[in-house]
Design a protein around this motif. Structure first.
Motif, short mmCIF file in Angstrom:
data_model
loop_
_atom_site.label_atom_id
_atom_site.label_comp_id
_atom_site.label_asym_id
_atom_site.label_seq_id
_atom_site.Cartn_x
_atom_site.Cartn_y
_atom_site.Cartn_z
N MET A 1 27.28 29.78 45.02
CA MET A 1 28.30 30.83 45.21
C MET A 1 29.25 30.82 44.02
O MET A 1 29.77 29.78 43.64
N SER A 2 29.50 31.98 43.40
CA SER A 2 30.42 32.05 42.26
C SER A 2 31.85 31.99 42.73
O SER A 2 32.16 32.17 43.91
N ASP A 3 32.75 31.74 41.77
CA ASP A 3 34.18 31.68 42.11
C ASP A 3 34.67 32.99 42.70
O ASP A 3 35.49 33.03 43.61
N THR A 4 34.17 34.12 42.13
CA THR A 4 34.63 35.42 42.63
C THR A 4 34.17 35.67 44.05
O THR A 4 34.82 36.39 44.80
N GLU A 5 33.05 35.06 44.46
CA GLU A 5 32.56 35.25 45.82
C GLU A 5 33.26 34.32 46.81
O GLU A 5 33.31 34.60 48.00
N SER A 6 33.81 33.21 46.31
CA SER A 6 34.38 32.22 47.22
C SER A 6 35.79 32.57 47.67
O SER A 6 36.28 32.03 48.65
N VAL A 7 36.48 33.45 46.97
CA VAL A 7 37.85 33.82 47.33
C VAL A 7 37.83 34.95 48.36
O VAL A 7 37.22 36.01 48.13
N LYS A 8 38.50 34.74 49.49
CA LYS A 8 38.54 35.75 50.54
C LYS A 8 39.87 36.50 50.58
O LYS A 8 39.91 37.70 50.82
N LYS A 9 40.96 35.78 50.35
CA LYS A 9 42.29 36.39 50.39
C LYS A 9 43.19 35.66 49.40
O LYS A 9 43.18 34.43 49.34
N VAL A 10 43.95 36.43 48.63
CA VAL A 10 44.79 35.84 47.59
C VAL A 10 46.22 36.36 47.72
O VAL A 10 46.44 37.54 48.02
N VAL A 11 47.19 35.48 47.49
CA VAL A 11 48.61 35.87 47.47
C VAL A 11 49.02 36.05 46.01
O VAL A 11 48.99 35.09 45.23
N LEU A 12 49.40 37.27 45.66
CA LEU A 12 49.77 37.61 44.29
C LEU A 12 51.29 37.67 44.14
O LEU A 12 51.97 38.31 44.94
N ALA A 13 51.80 36.98 43.11
CA ALA A 13 53.21 37.15 42.74
C ALA A 13 53.34 38.51 42.07
O ALA A 13 52.86 38.71 40.95
N TYR A 14 53.97 39.46 42.77
CA TYR A 14 53.88 40.88 42.41
C TYR A 14 55.27 41.46 42.17
O TYR A 14 56.15 41.40 43.04
N SER A 15 55.47 42.01 40.97
CA SER A 15 56.76 42.63 40.65
C SER A 15 56.78 44.12 40.92
O SER A 15 57.84 44.73 41.05
N GLY A 16 55.60 44.73 40.99
CA GLY A 16 55.52 46.18 41.11
C GLY A 16 55.45 46.87 39.76
O GLY A 16 55.29 48.08 39.68
N GLY A 17 55.57 46.09 38.68
CA GLY A 17 55.47 46.65 37.34
C GLY A 17 54.02 46.91 36.94
O GLY A 17 53.08 46.65 37.70
N LEU A 18 53.86 47.38 35.72
CA LEU A 18 52.52 47.78 35.27
C LEU A 18 51.55 46.60 35.24
O LEU A 18 50.44 46.69 35.76
N ASP A 19 51.96 45.48 34.66
CA ASP A 19 51.04 44.36 34.50
C ASP A 19 50.54 43.83 35.85
O ASP A 19 49.33 43.62 36.03
N THR A 20 51.46 43.59 36.80
CA THR A 20 51.01 43.04 38.08
C THR A 20 50.30 44.09 38.93
O THR A 20 49.49 43.74 39.79
N SER A 21 50.57 45.37 38.69
CA SER A 21 49.81 46.42 39.38
C SER A 21 48.37 46.43 38.88
O SER A 21 47.43 46.62 39.66
N ILE A 22 48.20 46.25 37.58
CA ILE A 22 46.85 46.14 37.02
C ILE A 22 46.16 44.90 37.56
O ILE A 22 44.97 44.94 37.93
#
Length: 406
Positions: A1-22
């Motif tokens: 199983m690849s790393d991308t397949e093993s992640v089910k849910k992620v908590v993102l530190a999100y500012s709402g700006g362009l970079d974190t929206s991308i």
């Protein structure tokens, strides 16, 4: 199983700006996982509710926007300032001290929502990636960490804009060009670095300073303020008891209006390179000077000197991201012990970029006019003749070296 397949849910530190929206959309596309967003109100002075709407538009179901200003000042800024912490002699660590709080809440939210991964938007050249990830691992050793800037191939501003347009992520007009410099802000400071600031030989333009007025433009009349301390922490301004965040806010206002707290610094990053940054820490600068003045009355000499010896090590730990390390906690225990009698008031004079102590008093002051006066003293225990033996004993090794070794 690849790393991308093993992640089910992620908590993102999100500012709402362009970079974190991308980053948010990239996580959805690359990892095919559910994304939980966390946006922290650290007093950065921006409206955060738009971040909620942006996250909703991108399909996020669990959105956390939290006011952590009181926790930030009470549990992170104040403990750091009890140590009079400065990195490399001048930097008051405004960015460094915010990262462990964000990381702590991300881990708590991951545990609350059943997420198996966390994600930050720090680049692969800076200190913040280290600070975030050391904190994540210290709090949850088995957590999966996603650092997009070390994984994706979006290596230019043009590539980021193209990605955003391809995925219908709104790009504000002021974000389409190359940003002249980057900014990080919270209640303690505003930092500016990169691009037009990269050459230390070039004076920074006036427009870059955003959190303080120029000292030469500050009022011609000084401002006086009395800061009350209890066990090393500021608790009042001009006799009025206030919460930690309110105190820092008021000191920021006073410092900003008097041109206090500007710093143009070249620092050594933990990852190995030197970096030039502009830092504005108005309230923190006042607080540091006042706290040292309070300690000057109440700390035993050797205790104070030992604190000064420990401080650079403590500052380095915070700068490098080791807030949750056992050695930082050990040092904090020693620092907090030293603050038991650091209670009283300090009067500050603020004038054109300067924060000056003009008066201080404490119930448990170790200063005694009777002992130190040049006039006739009421103290009978001090005999001037005692100094002769004191000096001769301290000079003994110096005399022996000269006599025996030349």
């Amino acid at each position: 199983m690849s790393d991308t397949e093993s992640v089910k849910k992620v908590v993102l530190a999100y500012s709402g700006g362009l970079d974190t929206s991308i980053i948010l959309r990239w996580l959805q596309d690359t990892y095919r996982c559910e994304v939980v967003t966390f946006t922290a109100d650290l007093g950065q002075g921006e409206e955060l509710e738009p971040a909620r709407e942006k996250a909703k538009l991108m399909g996020v179901k669990e959105i956390f926007i939290e006011d952590v200003r009181e926790e930030f000042v009470r549990d992170f800024v104040f403990p750091m300032f009890r140590a009079n912490t400065v990195y490399e002699g001048t930097y008051l660590l405004g960015t460094s001290i915010a990262r462990p709080l964000i990381a702590k809440r991300q881990i708590e939210i991951a545990q609350q929502t059943g997420a198996d991964a966390v994600c930050h938007g720090a680049t692969g050249k800076g200190n913040d990636q280290v600070r975030f990830e050391l904190s994540y691992y210290a709090l949850q050793p088995d957590i999966k960490i996603i650092a997009p800037w070390r994984e994706w191939n979006l290596t230019s501003r043009t590539a980021l804009i193209d990605y955003a347009e391809k995925h219908q992520i709104p790009v504000p007009k002021d974000k389409r060009g190359e940003a002249p410099f980057s900014v990080d802000a919270n209640m303690l400071h505003v930092s500016s670095e990169g691009k037009v600031l990269e050459d230390p030989a070039v004076q920074a333009a006036d427009y870059i300073w955003s959190n303080t007025i120029a000292p030469e433009e500050a009022p011609d009349k000084p401002t006086f303020v009395e800061i009350g301390f209890e066990k090393g922490d500021p608790v009042s301004i001009d006799g009025q008891k206030l919460s930690p965040a309110t105190i820092l806010t008021k000191l920021n206002e006073l410092g900003r209006a008097n041109g206090i707290g500007r710093l143009d610094l070249v620092e050594n990053r933990f990852v190995g390179m030197k970096n030039r940054g502009l830092y504005e820490t108005p309230g923190g600068t006042i607080m540091l000077v006042a706290h040292r003045a309070m300690e000057s009355l109440t700390l035993d000499r050797e205790m104070g000197h030992l604190k000064d010896e420990l401080m650079p090590r403590y500052a380095k730990l915070i700068y490098n991201g080791f807030w949750f390390a056992p050695e930082r906690e050990m040092l904090q225990a020693a620092i907090d012990f030293s603050q038991q009698a650091v209670t009283g008031t300090v009067t500050m004079k603020l004038y054109k970029g300067n924060a000056m102590v003009v008066a201080r008093k404490a119930e448990k002051s170790l200063f005694s006019a009777d002992w130190v006066t040049f006039e006739e003293s009421a103290v009978a225990d001090y005999d001037h003749k005692d100094a002769q033996g004191f000096i001769k004993l301290n000079a003994l090794r110096l005399r022996l070296k000269k006599m025996l070794q030349g």
